[in-house]
Design a protein around this motif. Structure first.
Motif, PDB file in Angstrom:
ATOM      1  N   LYS A  25     -30.277 -77.509  58.129  1.00  0.00           N
ATOM      2  CA  LYS A  25     -29.442 -76.423  58.170  1.00  0.00           C
ATOM      3  C   LYS A  25     -30.077 -75.149  57.862  1.00  0.00           C
ATOM      4  O   LYS A  25     -29.996 -74.010  58.559  1.00  0.00           O
ATOM      5  CB  LYS A  25     -28.079 -76.570  57.314  1.00  0.00           C
ATOM      6  N   LYS A  26     -30.908 -75.174  56.537  1.00  0.00           N
ATOM      7  CA  LYS A  26     -31.561 -74.164  56.282  1.00  0.00           C
ATOM      8  C   LYS A  26     -32.712 -73.488  57.265  1.00  0.00           C
ATOM      9  O   LYS A  26     -32.937 -72.455  57.555  1.00  0.00           O
ATOM     10  CB  LYS A  26     -32.084 -74.563  54.874  1.00  0.00           C
ATOM     11  N   ILE A  27     -33.329 -74.583  57.840  1.00  0.00           N
ATOM     12  CA  ILE A  27     -34.260 -74.418  58.828  1.00  0.00           C
ATOM     13  C   ILE A  27     -33.868 -73.697  59.872  1.00  0.00           C
ATOM     14  O   ILE A  27     -34.337 -72.497  60.369  1.00  0.00           O
ATOM     15  CB  ILE A  27     -35.055 -75.733  59.034  1.00  0.00           C
ATOM     16  N   ILE A  28     -32.700 -74.265  60.674  1.00  0.00           N
ATOM     17  CA  ILE A  28     -32.175 -73.730  61.749  1.00  0.00           C
ATOM     18  C   ILE A  28     -31.692 -72.103  61.445  1.00  0.00           C
ATOM     19  O   ILE A  28     -31.943 -71.395  62.462  1.00  0.00           O
ATOM     20  CB  ILE A  28     -31.110 -74.615  62.264  1.00  0.00           C
ATOM     21  N   GLU A  29     -31.042 -71.860  60.090  1.00  0.00           N
ATOM     22  CA  GLU A  29     -30.785 -70.559  60.025  1.00  0.00           C
ATOM     23  C   GLU A  29     -31.813 -69.504  59.831  1.00  0.00           C
ATOM     24  O   GLU A  29     -31.792 -68.446  60.240  1.00  0.00           O
ATOM     25  CB  GLU A  29     -29.923 -70.547  58.843  1.00  0.00           C
ATOM     26  N   GLY A  30     -33.003 -70.082  59.283  1.00  0.00           N
ATOM     27  CA  GLY A  30     -34.070 -69.347  59.211  1.00  0.00           C
ATOM     28  C   GLY A  30     -34.965 -69.149  60.575  1.00  0.00           C
ATOM     29  O   GLY A  30     -35.325 -67.898  60.801  1.00  0.00           O
ATOM     30  N   VAL A  31     -34.904 -70.050  61.438  1.00  0.00           N
ATOM     31  CA  VAL A  31     -35.368 -69.880  62.834  1.00  0.00           C
ATOM     32  C   VAL A  31     -34.455 -68.605  63.578  1.00  0.00           C
ATOM     33  O   VAL A  31     -34.947 -67.726  64.010  1.00  0.00           O
ATOM     34  CB  VAL A  31     -35.498 -71.117  63.499  1.00  0.00           C
ATOM     35  N   GLU A  32     -33.071 -69.099  63.376  1.00  0.00           N
ATOM     36  CA  GLU A  32     -32.355 -67.975  64.242  1.00  0.00           C
ATOM     37  C   GLU A  32     -32.259 -66.448  63.641  1.00  0.00           C
ATOM     38  O   GLU A  32     -32.430 -65.485  64.535  1.00  0.00           O
ATOM     39  CB  GLU A  32     -30.801 -68.506  63.875  1.00  0.00           C
ATOM     40  N   ARG A  33     -32.467 -66.289  62.319  1.00  0.00           N
ATOM     41  CA  ARG A  33     -32.820 -65.034  61.801  1.00  0.00           C
ATOM     42  C   ARG A  33     -33.997 -64.349  61.594  1.00  0.00           C
ATOM     43  O   ARG A  33     -34.427 -63.516  61.113  1.00  0.00           O
ATOM     44  CB  ARG A  33     -32.114 -65.069  60.099  1.00  0.00           C
ATOM     45  N   ASP A  34     -35.212 -65.309  62.088  1.00  0.00           N
ATOM     46  CA  ASP A  34     -36.535 -64.728  62.156  1.00  0.00           C
ATOM     47  C   ASP A  34     -37.058 -64.737  60.457  1.00  0.00           C
ATOM     48  O   ASP A  34     -37.502 -63.613  60.231  1.00  0.00           O
ATOM     49  CB  ASP A  34     -36.884 -63.741  62.731  1.00  0.00           C
ATOM     50  N   THR A  35     -36.145 -65.430  59.636  1.00  0.00           N
ATOM     51  CA  THR A  35     -36.658 -65.698  58.126  1.00  0.00           C
ATOM     52  C   THR A  35     -37.122 -66.844  57.421  1.00  0.00           C
ATOM     53  O   THR A  35     -37.205 -67.109  56.394  1.00  0.00           O
ATOM     54  CB  THR A  35     -35.433 -64.898  57.325  1.00  0.00           C
ATOM     55  N   LEU A  36     -37.480 -67.605  58.412  1.00  0.00           N
ATOM     56  CA  LEU A  36     -37.679 -69.150  58.003  1.00  0.00           C
ATOM     57  C   LEU A  36     -38.789 -69.171  57.006  1.00  0.00           C
ATOM     58  O   LEU A  36     -38.523 -69.853  56.063  1.00  0.00           O
ATOM     59  CB  LEU A  36     -38.372 -69.791  59.182  1.00  0.00           C
ATOM     60  N   PHE A  37     -39.871 -68.518  57.005  1.00  0.00           N
ATOM     61  CA  PHE A  37     -40.679 -68.700  56.107  1.00  0.00           C
ATOM     62  C   PHE A  37     -40.529 -68.071  54.629  1.00  0.00           C
ATOM     63  O   PHE A  37     -40.605 -68.573  53.487  1.00  0.00           O
ATOM     64  CB  PHE A  37     -42.032 -68.151  56.286  1.00  0.00           C
ATOM     65  N   ASP A  38     -39.381 -67.132  54.630  1.00  0.00           N
ATOM     66  CA  ASP A  38     -39.015 -66.659  53.405  1.00  0.00           C
ATOM     67  C   ASP A  38     -37.738 -67.512  52.844  1.00  0.00           C
ATOM     68  O   ASP A  38     -37.662 -67.670  51.695  1.00  0.00           O
ATOM     69  CB  ASP A  38     -38.295 -65.240  53.625  1.00  0.00           C
ATOM     70  N   THR A  39     -36.876 -68.083  53.775  1.00  0.00           N
ATOM     71  CA  THR A  39     -35.806 -68.899  53.440  1.00  0.00           C
ATOM     72  C   THR A  39     -36.452 -70.080  52.966  1.00  0.00           C
ATOM     73  O   THR A  39     -35.638 -70.656  51.827  1.00  0.00           O
ATOM     74  CB  THR A  39     -35.037 -69.210  54.686  1.00  0.00           C
ATOM     75  N   MET A  40     -37.519 -70.633  53.306  1.00  0.00           N
ATOM     76  CA  MET A  40     -37.898 -71.931  52.928  1.00  0.00           C
ATOM     77  C   MET A  40     -39.194 -71.867  51.907  1.00  0.00           C
ATOM     78  O   MET A  40     -40.054 -72.715  51.766  1.00  0.00           O
ATOM     79  CB  MET A  40     -38.762 -72.736  54.230  1.00  0.00           C
ATOM     80  N   ARG A  41     -39.458 -70.622  51.436  1.00  0.00           N
ATOM     81  CA  ARG A  41     -40.488 -70.190  50.485  1.00  0.00           C
ATOM     82  C   ARG A  41     -40.900 -71.235  49.373  1.00  0.00           C
ATOM     83  O   ARG A  41     -41.736 -71.896  49.295  1.00  0.00           O
ATOM     84  CB  ARG A  41     -40.572 -69.053  49.926  1.00  0.00           C
ATOM     85  N   ASP A  42     -39.627 -71.516  48.545  1.00  0.00           N
ATOM     86  CA  ASP A  42     -39.918 -72.728  47.488  1.00  0.00           C
ATOM     87  C   ASP A  42     -40.215 -73.901  47.928  1.00  0.00           C
ATOM     88  O   ASP A  42     -41.212 -74.635  47.337  1.00  0.00           O
ATOM     89  CB  ASP A  42     -38.499 -72.700  46.797  1.00  0.00           C
ATOM     90  N   GLU A  43     -39.443 -74.383  49.075  1.00  0.00           N
ATOM     91  CA  GLU A  43     -39.744 -75.680  49.453  1.00  0.00           C
ATOM     92  C   GLU A  43     -41.291 -76.033  50.090  1.00  0.00           C
ATOM     93  O   GLU A  43     -42.025 -76.846  50.029  1.00  0.00           O
ATOM     94  CB  GLU A  43     -38.929 -76.245  50.704  1.00  0.00           C
ATOM     95  N   ILE A  44     -41.490 -74.663  50.776  1.00  0.00           N
ATOM     96  CA  ILE A  44     -43.093 -74.887  51.530  1.00  0.00           C
ATOM     97  C   ILE A  44     -44.234 -74.723  50.461  1.00  0.00           C
ATOM     98  O   ILE A  44     -45.016 -75.305  50.176  1.00  0.00           O
ATOM     99  CB  ILE A  44     -43.041 -73.406  52.514  1.00  0.00           C
ATOM    100  N   GLU A  45     -43.955 -73.829  49.388  1.00  0.00           N
ATOM    101  CA  GLU A  45     -44.798 -73.754  48.264  1.00  0.00           C
ATOM    102  C   GLU A  45     -45.113 -75.099  47.421  1.00  0.00           C
ATOM    103  O   GLU A  45     -46.052 -75.684  46.915  1.00  0.00           O
ATOM    104  CB  GLU A  45     -44.591 -72.957  47.249  1.00  0.00           C
ATOM    105  N   GLU A  46     -43.688 -75.763  47.178  1.00  0.00           N
ATOM    106  CA  GLU A  46     -43.656 -77.185  46.698  1.00  0.00           C
ATOM    107  C   GLU A  46     -44.716 -78.293  47.325  1.00  0.00           C
ATOM    108  O   GLU A  46     -45.316 -78.858  47.000  1.00  0.00           O
ATOM    109  CB  GLU A  46     -42.209 -77.811  46.483  1.00  0.00           C
ATOM    110  N   GLY A  47     -44.324 -78.218  48.698  1.00  0.00           N
ATOM    111  CA  GLY A  47     -45.230 -79.052  49.519  1.00  0.00           C
ATOM    112  C   GLY A  47     -46.388 -78.754  49.656  1.00  0.00           C
ATOM    113  O   GLY A  47     -47.285 -79.818  49.534  1.00  0.00           O
ATOM    114  N   ARG A  48     -46.895 -77.625  49.502  1.00  0.00           N
ATOM    115  CA  ARG A  48     -48.234 -77.035  49.613  1.00  0.00           C
ATOM    116  C   ARG A  48     -49.077 -77.736  48.317  1.00  0.00           C
ATOM    117  O   ARG A  48     -50.001 -78.206  48.290  1.00  0.00           O
ATOM    118  CB  ARG A  48     -48.385 -75.511  49.799  1.00  0.00           C
ATOM    119  N   THR A  49     -48.282 -77.381  47.353  1.00  0.00           N
ATOM    120  CA  THR A  49     -48.877 -77.982  45.965  1.00  0.00           C
ATOM    121  C   THR A  49     -49.133 -79.437  45.971  1.00  0.00           C
ATOM    122  O   THR A  49     -49.991 -80.026  45.433  1.00  0.00           O
ATOM    123  CB  THR A  49     -48.007 -77.392  44.896  1.00  0.00           C
ATOM    124  N   LEU A  50     -48.006 -80.207  46.552  1.00  0.00           N
ATOM    125  CA  LEU A  50     -48.204 -81.588  46.585  1.00  0.00           C
ATOM    126  C   LEU A  50     -49.422 -81.944  47.441  1.00  0.00           C
ATOM    127  O   LEU A  50     -50.109 -82.864  47.228  1.00  0.00           O
ATOM    128  CB  LEU A  50     -47.063 -82.277  46.947  1.00  0.00           C
TER     129      LEU A  50
END
Length: 65
Positions: free
Chosen positions: A5-30
């Motif tokens: 749901k969060k991903i779809i909302e981010g795509v719709e609003r063109d804020t995906l990378f801001d919306t998912m920032r914490d999850e993306i950084e957690e994945g990048r660190t791992l």
């Protein structure tokens, strides 16, 4: 996929990378902790993000396409 749901909302609003920032950084660190520095510097993680988060959501209405 986690956080669908969060991903779809981010795509719709063109804020995906801001919306998912914490999850993306957690994945990048791992990812970084599990590959060699040479592999990490190839940018595979970032390309995979685009493939998994954006390309697979091409049917979602968005102003970015």
């Amino acid at each position: 996929m986690y956080h669908e749901k969060k991903i779809i909302e981010g795509v719709e609003r063109d804020t995906l990378f801001d919306t998912m920032r914490d999850e993306i950084e957690e994945g990048r660190t791992l990812y970084k902790s599990r590959v060699t520095p040479e592999i990490f510097q190839l940018g595979i993680y970032d390309r995979a993000l685009v493939d998994m988060l954006l390309k697979s959501r091409g049917g979602v209405r968005s102003k970015i396409w």
